[in-house]
Design an enzyme around this catalytic site. Structure first.
Site, PDB file in Angstrom:
ATOM      1  N   ARG A  22       1.238  -1.116   0.100  1.00 21.72           N
ATOM      2  CA  ARG A  22       0.118   0.064   0.365  1.00 21.72           C
ATOM      3  C   ARG A  22       0.964   1.246  -0.239  1.00 21.72           C
ATOM      4  NH1 ARG A  22      -3.018  -2.940  -1.521  1.00 21.72           N
ATOM      5  NH2 ARG A  22      -4.998  -3.431  -0.453  1.00 21.72           N
ATOM      6  N   GLU A  64      -5.039   6.186  -6.802  1.00 21.35           N
ATOM      7  CA  GLU A  64      -5.231   5.676  -8.374  1.00 21.35           C
ATOM      8  C   GLU A  64      -6.829   5.894  -8.996  1.00 21.35           C
ATOM      9  OE1 GLU A  64      -4.801   1.766  -7.155  1.00 21.35           O
ATOM     10  OE2 GLU A  64      -2.794   2.217  -6.252  1.00 21.35           O
ATOM     11  N   HIS A 102      -1.440  -0.790 -10.664  1.00 16.85           N
ATOM     12  CA  HIS A 102      -1.771  -1.443  -9.084  1.00 16.85           C
ATOM     13  C   HIS A 102      -1.716  -3.010 -10.157  1.00 16.85           C
ATOM     14  CE1 HIS A 102      -4.352  -1.577  -5.044  1.00 16.85           C
ATOM     15  NE2 HIS A 102      -3.127  -2.916  -5.747  1.00 16.85           N
TER      16      HIS A 102
END
Length: 321
Positions: A240, A269, A288
């Site tokens: 994270r 994001e 991601h």
């Protein structure tokens, strides 16, 4: 007919990776493949979901805080991929009578992506690949070896332990640290327990983050910690973004505190087009992708169908909260 919305189906594959027809006589499913920005307001999302009793979310792409849940009075079932989603307010969901269910998730895909970043950084893949495509110089970088170097892992859970075993296969000296890690557990994964976080940062050639984000890990790596790393060392984060202070990371790259960094996770994001990390020196970033594989997605969406069927039968499975 109940209404169901599948959010953030970026690749447009949710329909084909599960048998949604099993629900066709009871549920009308809509697939949304564009990102809906909820940072300033939930109005657009509420307009899209207001008539839905069921919503399927992909990981933490779209947060479901208390404010949003309160504005969706028809919502009865919220399904998330995986069995953990920090962006869903489970207490608020329970207070509004919303059942939250998860799905299975595989630890191997993020392990594989971690090594894609490590190897990409070590061998200058971004630079050399760009040179090859653009007619640049032939061989412009000097690769960093893995064999005989030290891999420092912050976190040694399901993912970290698998990363450790791959590191050992490359002939690396693997060390690990987390607050509750014991020497015995580290040894089971083929790693040595570092005496402290500081010792791990001081001595590692590659540092990879595999911790769960929480109050104790948020900002765990700030400016002081990044300055401890070797100037020839690389940092990789597939966990994270908030575990690493993003401003400190940007400064570390610009000022050469470390040799480079790779990240698959970001504070916002999708990453804004003008985000400074996009053009930071010696930075290898990916959007991601850690969990984005066909096998994982099949598990996510097939599990979502199972969750909906079980809920409709009055016996929810894989409930969260």
């Amino acid at each position: 007919m109940l209404r169901c919305a599948v959010l953030d189906d970026y690749q447009g594959v949710a329909r084909e990776l599960a048998d949604w027809d099993r629900l066709s006589d009871r549920v009308d499913v809509t697939y949304l493949n564009r990102y809906i920005d909820t940072r300033d307001t939930h109005d657009e999302l509420v307009a899209l979901l207001g008539e839905c009793e069921i919503v399927v979310v992909m990981r933490e792409r779209t947060p479901f805080p208390a404010e949003l849940i309160a504005r969706l009075p028809k919502l009865r079932l919220l399904v998330t991929s995986g069995m953990r989603n920090a962006s869903i307010d489970l207490d608020a969901a329970a207070a509004h009578g919303v059942t939250v269910c998860g799905t299975a998730s595989n630890p191997e895909p993020p392990v594989e992506l971690t090594w894609a970043l490590i190897l990409g950084l070590a061998r200058g893949v971004l630079t050399e690949g760009g040179n090859l495509r653009d007619g640049g110089p032939w061989q412009s970088t000097l690769g960093a070896d893995l064999h005989g170097r030290r891999l420092g892992l912050l976190g040694l859970g399901k993912i970290g332990a698998r990363v450790a075993r791959v590191g050992a296969a490359f002939g690396m000296d693997v060390t690990a640290w987390s607050r509750n890690l014991t020497a015995e557990r580290a040894a089971e994964a083929g790693a040595t327990l570092a005496a402290s976080k500081e010792e791990l940062l001081d001595t590692s050639d590659f540092v990879s983050v595999h911790l769960v984000l929480g109050d104790r890990t948020r900002g765990l790596l700030g400016a002081d910690e990044l300055r401890r790393m070797r100037r020839t060392a690389y940092l990789v984060n597939t966990s994270r973004a908030a575990i690493v202070d993003q401003e400190a990371l940007l400064r570390a790259l610009r000022e050469g505190w470390i040799a480079g960094a790779g990240s698959d996770v970001f504070d916002t994001e999708p990453l804004p087009a003008d985000h400074p990390l996009r053009t930071a020196p010696n930075f290898l970033g990916l959007p991601h992708l850690g969990y984005v594989t066909r096998r994982n997605y099949e598990g996510f969406f097939q599990g979502a169908v199972e969750d909906i069927e079980a809920y409709l039968a009055g016996s929810p499975v894989r409930t969260l909260g």
